[in-house]
Design a protein around this motif. Structure first.
Motif, PDB file in Angstrom:
ATOM      1  N   GLN A   1      -4.794  -5.316  -4.390  1.00 41.02           N
ATOM      2  CA  GLN A   1      -4.946  -4.080  -4.522  1.00 41.02           C
ATOM      3  C   GLN A   1      -4.778  -2.544  -2.545  1.00 41.02           C
ATOM      4  O   GLN A   1      -4.922  -2.191  -2.652  1.00 41.02           O
ATOM      5  CB  GLN A   1      -5.811  -2.816  -5.081  1.00 41.02           C
ATOM      6  CG  GLN A   1      -6.200  -3.212  -6.503  1.00 41.02           C
ATOM      7  CD  GLN A   1      -6.919  -2.432  -7.240  1.00 41.02           C
ATOM      8  OE1 GLN A   1      -7.311  -1.317  -7.290  1.00 41.02           O
ATOM      9  NE2 GLN A   1      -8.481  -3.451  -7.737  1.00 41.02           N
ATOM     10  N   LEU A   2      -5.655  -3.716  -1.484  1.00 41.05           N
ATOM     11  CA  LEU A   2      -5.024  -3.798  -0.835  1.00 41.05           C
ATOM     12  C   LEU A   2      -4.078  -3.299  -0.461  1.00 41.05           C
ATOM     13  O   LEU A   2      -3.404  -2.516   1.065  1.00 41.05           O
ATOM     14  CB  LEU A   2      -6.410  -5.076   0.416  1.00 41.05           C
ATOM     15  CG  LEU A   2      -8.044  -4.389   0.475  1.00 41.05           C
ATOM     16  CD1 LEU A   2      -8.563  -5.815   0.859  1.00 41.05           C
ATOM     17  CD2 LEU A   2      -8.489  -3.119   0.994  1.00 41.05           C
ATOM     18  N   LEU A   3      -3.173  -4.660  -0.187  1.00 40.77           N
ATOM     19  CA  LEU A   3      -1.720  -4.953  -0.083  1.00 40.77           C
ATOM     20  C   LEU A   3      -1.307  -3.062  -0.406  1.00 40.77           C
ATOM     21  O   LEU A   3      -0.373  -2.284   0.199  1.00 40.77           O
ATOM     22  CB  LEU A   3      -0.806  -5.856  -1.056  1.00 40.77           C
ATOM     23  CG  LEU A   3       0.537  -5.872  -0.871  1.00 40.77           C
ATOM     24  CD1 LEU A   3       0.831  -5.879   0.526  1.00 40.77           C
ATOM     25  CD2 LEU A   3       1.064  -6.625  -1.130  1.00 40.77           C
ATOM     26  N   ALA A   4      -1.613  -2.687  -1.359  1.00 44.27           N
ATOM     27  CA  ALA A   4      -0.735  -2.080  -2.275  1.00 44.27           C
ATOM     28  C   ALA A   4      -1.695  -0.618  -1.275  1.00 44.27           C
ATOM     29  O   ALA A   4      -0.830   0.137  -0.831  1.00 44.27           O
ATOM     30  CB  ALA A   4      -1.794  -1.296  -3.416  1.00 44.27           C
ATOM     31  N   ALA A   5      -2.128  -0.210  -0.701  1.00 41.53           N
ATOM     32  CA  ALA A   5      -2.886   0.551   0.076  1.00 41.53           C
ATOM     33  C   ALA A   5      -2.256   0.324   0.972  1.00 41.53           C
ATOM     34  O   ALA A   5      -1.868   1.511   1.703  1.00 41.53           O
ATOM     35  CB  ALA A   5      -4.543   0.286   0.340  1.00 41.53           C
ATOM     36  N   GLY A   6      -2.212  -0.373   2.082  1.00 43.62           N
ATOM     37  CA  GLY A   6      -1.001  -0.692   2.936  1.00 43.62           C
ATOM     38  C   GLY A   6       0.212  -0.137   2.742  1.00 43.62           C
ATOM     39  O   GLY A   6       0.470   0.889   3.806  1.00 43.62           O
TER      40      GLY A   6
END
Length: 872
Positions: free
Chosen positions: A499-504
């Motif tokens: 999810q952090l990757l998705a936000a990035g």
């Protein structure tokens, strides 16, 4: 050494190639022939001649068991002789790179290149068909890299269509000349001469008749003379019977030694055979001596080997299949018991294991994982064979199937992994019985990281009902990454990282590079080694791109340099393409082109062309900066952004409007939008708005400065241009700064401030010239000369050639393209807002420079050059 009979023409070809090596013309020679046809003898003759000429010779021979040890086939050649190609210290350094094949190959190429400075060398590999996978890969890279060295590579192989040597030839034929030599059977006269050499006496008539039965195979002729081959038995039975008769007079222990050794392989350790036979080495010493005197074995010190693979085959034919199976299993058990590991035991287990053999399946699974670190190709073969040994209805089948997917992925074989996974989960014959939700989820999660990295996430495949909670959270997180789910709270570390990757990724897609950088850093810190966890290096690549966008260009380049020697070599193309992007942003045009070219080479070597479009964009942009329009057009392909820039270079200012559509990830998009604004007044406002939006999303000095440059330029605000230049001095983007200085200098000259204008333009000229942007440098130099600036000697700016397409001015190119499209002088004049006579003047000039004298010839030239007569 006995004379080489019947191969003078082949030896002559090899020596001719060796002589050209002295002129720095590297080459590859591949000698192909059936077993016993004389390949090794030809290689020995070439080596002898090379040594007489003072050539540095490095030799090695591959063995059947090499494919479980990295670089086992080539290593002896690297370390051979009193003056080896690489030192012991260097060899140990290479061992640390066994798990990174591309970095190992590149490092080895550098080491050999330094060793061969001023030296002529011959590198020989016999029995290349048995080369270990790492040797095969390394040779493809190293031979291509050392194309300018004084070295000849000489390989001998059995006919193996599509095998190691065919792949090698395909990989290097564009870099070095390839000499393919097919050995045919010897003539009758050559066989008789060979026999006379061995006998040191004339051949009697009865032997001559018997030699006619060897069918021109020199090895069989030698064995017939030695009594190990009987022509009346046929092939290969004659050799089998000959060996049987020869060993009949030896001791029972010698015969047992030979049979046991034949199962071990063509090369073996005497202590291993002694342990298996439960005999002391001292007792076996006499039996070994008998086998050596019988002409069957050769003692190499650390290992013992059969004198020829055909002799081993003949001995093995005397071992019943059931005994061979038992010996293989006993060898496997012994290797495991003595700590040699599952990988060493794997070939023997594969030779004996029956479907459903749980013990063998368990050991082979461990062997595949052990081999994966250094020999991924072998690991893939082992796990695929292990899967075949696991019955379709066996409880282990799904676990082994998941191993297959994992090992294919880690071996860089995504397409194969995806196809296998689809078959495994489809309820086909690969897996009988129901496919559990957890298996389906786990397999899809193994594929998901690579699918994200290549933009292939399939939303439907991520929707799986009934999976365990942690697997379900991870699948949902990937659906967030795919844009079909909203972020959610979870305790699972993998799901949080995704999810952090998705936000990035979302922030990067919006041009919010600072926000994206921070999210990527958090995702990287959260990532684990559990199934579904996104690859750390892939995340860092995205993070480094964003760092560069927020003007941490030096830091990003420094970190990228570290990854280019210590990161995952399977991602080498992506690493090099990113380096090319950053070098281009930093104004290092030659370094950018070098990195992009290297990336393309690595893509070919790793068969991964996913980053090729960006690499070619960068090469085209560098060519445009340097004024090499032909090269830029070759790299452009169908890329509309590059084609628009080429159209502008050809005088079509209206093409600037198309630059407004270049995507956010287009290399140097900021500079391209500045180009649009200053080329076409109709595009200036839209370009300014796009740059302002980018500056709002990421208020870094580079983006803010570019936005201010275009805004000030549109408003004829010289003070605004000066402030923008000061802001751009905070960045490390010299070509963008030079562009701003060029615009400011021109504006000051137009307003009559000669001192400020000339000084600013000279700074821009110096920067363009220093960084090799000869096209822009020529443009600024022309402005300065028009302003009356005189220098004793101007900086070396590329001059327009006298003939050819590059000799045309932008307007001449524009006219030529319009005429090739079918325009008359009048319609072309209307298109260009010129007079028809002016168009005629430009057309006559173009005719002269291109060496044509008619519109038809001009159209043919344009069609031959571009495939169609575009103005873009």
């Amino acid at each position: 050494m006995d004379p080489l009979r019947g191969r003078s023409a082949e030896l002559g070809r090899l020596l001719d190639a060796l002589r050209t090596a002295k002129d720095g013309k590297a080459s590859l020679a591949v000698v192909t022939g059936e077993p016993g046809i004389g390949k090794s003898a030809l290689l020995r003759a070439a080596v002898e001649q090379a040594e007489r000429q003072g050539v540095l010779v490095a030799t090695a021979a591959a063995h059947q068991t090499d494919d479980i040890s990295p670089l086992a086939s080539l290593a002896p050649a690297l370390r051979a002789g009193p003056e080896p190609l690489i030192s012991t210290e260097q060899f140990l350094e290479l061992a640390a790179l066994n798990g990174q094949p591309l970095w190992l190959a590149e490092r080895l190429a550098d080491l050999i290149n330094r060793r061969l400075q001023g030296v002529v060398a011959l590198v020989v590999l016999d029995d290349a068909q048995w080369s270990d996978p790492l040797t095969s890969f390394v040779l493809r890279v190293v031979i291509a890299r050392l194309s300018e060295c004084k070295v000849m590579w000489l390989l001998a192989t059995r006919p193996t269509p599509g095998g190691m040597t065919d792949q090698l030839i395909d990989a290097v034929r564009d870099q070095v000349p390839v000499h393919s030599i097919q050995l045919a059977p010897l003539s009758t006269d050559a066989v008789l001469e060979l026999a006379a050499d061995r006998l040191n006496a004339p051949v009697d008539p009865s032997l001559s008749v018997r030699l006619g039965g060897v069918q021109g195979v020199p090895f069989l002729a030698e064995q017939l003379i030695a009594g190990l081959y009987l022509t009346d038995e046929g092939l290969p039975d004659g050799l089998v019977e000959g060996v049987r008769r020869r060993t009949a007079s030896t001791s029972e222990l010698c015969r047992d030694l030979l049979r046991t050794a034949a199962v071990f392989g063509s090369e073996f350790r005497l202590e291993d055979v002694a342990e298996l036979m439960r005999e002391s080495i001292a007792k076996l010493a006499g039996a070994l001596d008998e086998a050596i005197r019988a002409g069957l074995l050769a003692d190499g010190g650390a290992t013992v080997s059969f004198r020829h693979e055909l002799l081993r085959t003949a001995v093995l034919a005397e071992v019943p299949p059931s005994a061979q199976r038992a010996l293989h299993r006993a060898i496997a058990n012994q290797l495991l018991a003595t700590g040699r590991g599952p990988a060493a035991a794997a070939p023997h287990l594969l030779a004996t294991a029956a479907p459903g053999d749980v013990e063998a399946i368990g050991t082979l699974r461990k062997a595949a994982q052990e081999l994966l670190a250094t020999m991924s190709t072998t690991a893939i073969k082992v796990i695929q064979q292990t899967f075949e040994l696991t019955p379709a209805d066996h409880p282990l089948r799904s676990e082994v199937g998941e191993d297959v997917v994992e090992i294919l992925l880690r071996g860089g074989r995504y397409d194969a992994a995806k196809a296998f996974a689809d078959d495994l989960l489809s309820g086909s014959v690969l897996l009988q019985g129901p496919v559990s939700a957890d298996l389906r989820a786990s397999v899809r999660l193994r594929l998901a990281p690579q699918q994200w990295a290549t933009g292939q996430l399939d939303r439907a495949e991520l929707a799986i009902e009934g999976a365990a909670p942690h697997l379900a959270d991870r699948l949902t997180a990937y659906r967030v990454l795919a844009g079909v789910e909203h972020p959610f709270q979870t305790d699972d570390p993998v799901a949080r990282s995704v999810q952090l990757l998705a936000a990035g990724a979302a922030a990067q897609a919006d041009g919010r590079y600072g926000v994206a950088r921070d999210h990527y850093a958090q995702a990287r810190a959260t990532a684990t080694a559990e199934v579904g966890s996104p690859p750390v290096l892939r995340i860092e690549l995205a993070e480094l791109f964003c760092r560069a966008q927020v003007d941490d260009l030096d830091g990003a380049l420094k970190r990228l340099g570290e990854l280019l020697t210590a990161g995952d070599s399977w991602l080498a193309p992506q690493l090099s393409v990113l380096r090319a992007r950053l070098e281009l942003a930093a104004g290092n045009l030659l370094d950018a082109a070098d990195a992009a070219t290297t990336a393309l080479r690595w893509m070919s070597e790793l068969n991964d062309h996913s980053a090729e479009p960006v690499a070619r964009q960068i090469l085209a942009l560098v060519a445009l900066f340097r004024g090499h329009l032909s090269e830029a057009r070759e790299q452009a392909g169908a890329d509309d952004g590059i084609r628009a820039l080429l159209a502008i270079a050809d005088g079509d200012t209206s093409a600037a409007a198309r630059l407004l559509a270049v995507p956010l990830d287009f290399p140097e998009r900021t500079e391209v939008l500045v180009q649009a604004a200053v080329t076409d007044p109709g595009s200036a406002k839209a370009a300014a708005d796009l740059l302002a939006e980018q500056a709002d999303a990421t208020p870094a000095p580079g983006f803010r400065g570019a936005a201010q440059v275009v805004a000030a330029y549109n408003e004829d605000d010289r003070a605004g241009l000066a402030k923008a230049i000061e802001l751009l001095r905070e960045t490390t983007r010299p070509l963008l700064l030079a562009r701003a200085e060029e615009l400011y200098g021109r504006a000051e000259l137009q307003q009559g401030d000669r001192a400020t204008g000339v000084a600013t333009l000279e700074r821009a000229l110096e920067s363009y010239t220093t960084h090799g942007a000869t096209s822009a440098a020529g443009r600024v130099q022309a402005v300065l000369q028009a302003a009356g600036v005189r220098r004793r000697r101007w900086a070396a700016v590329q001059h327009r050639p006298d003939t050819g397409w590059e000799a045309l001015t932008p307007m001449e190119r524009r006219v030529a393209l319009l005429v090739a499209e079918g325009h008359t002088n009048r319609s072309a004049a209307e298109e260009l807002v010129l007079s028809a006579s002016t168009v005629g003047t430009h057309l006559r000039a173009a005719f002269g420079k291109l060496g044509v004298n008619s519109r038809v010839q001009l159209t043919r030239l344009v069609l031959g050059r571009f495939g169609s007569p575009p103005n873009a």
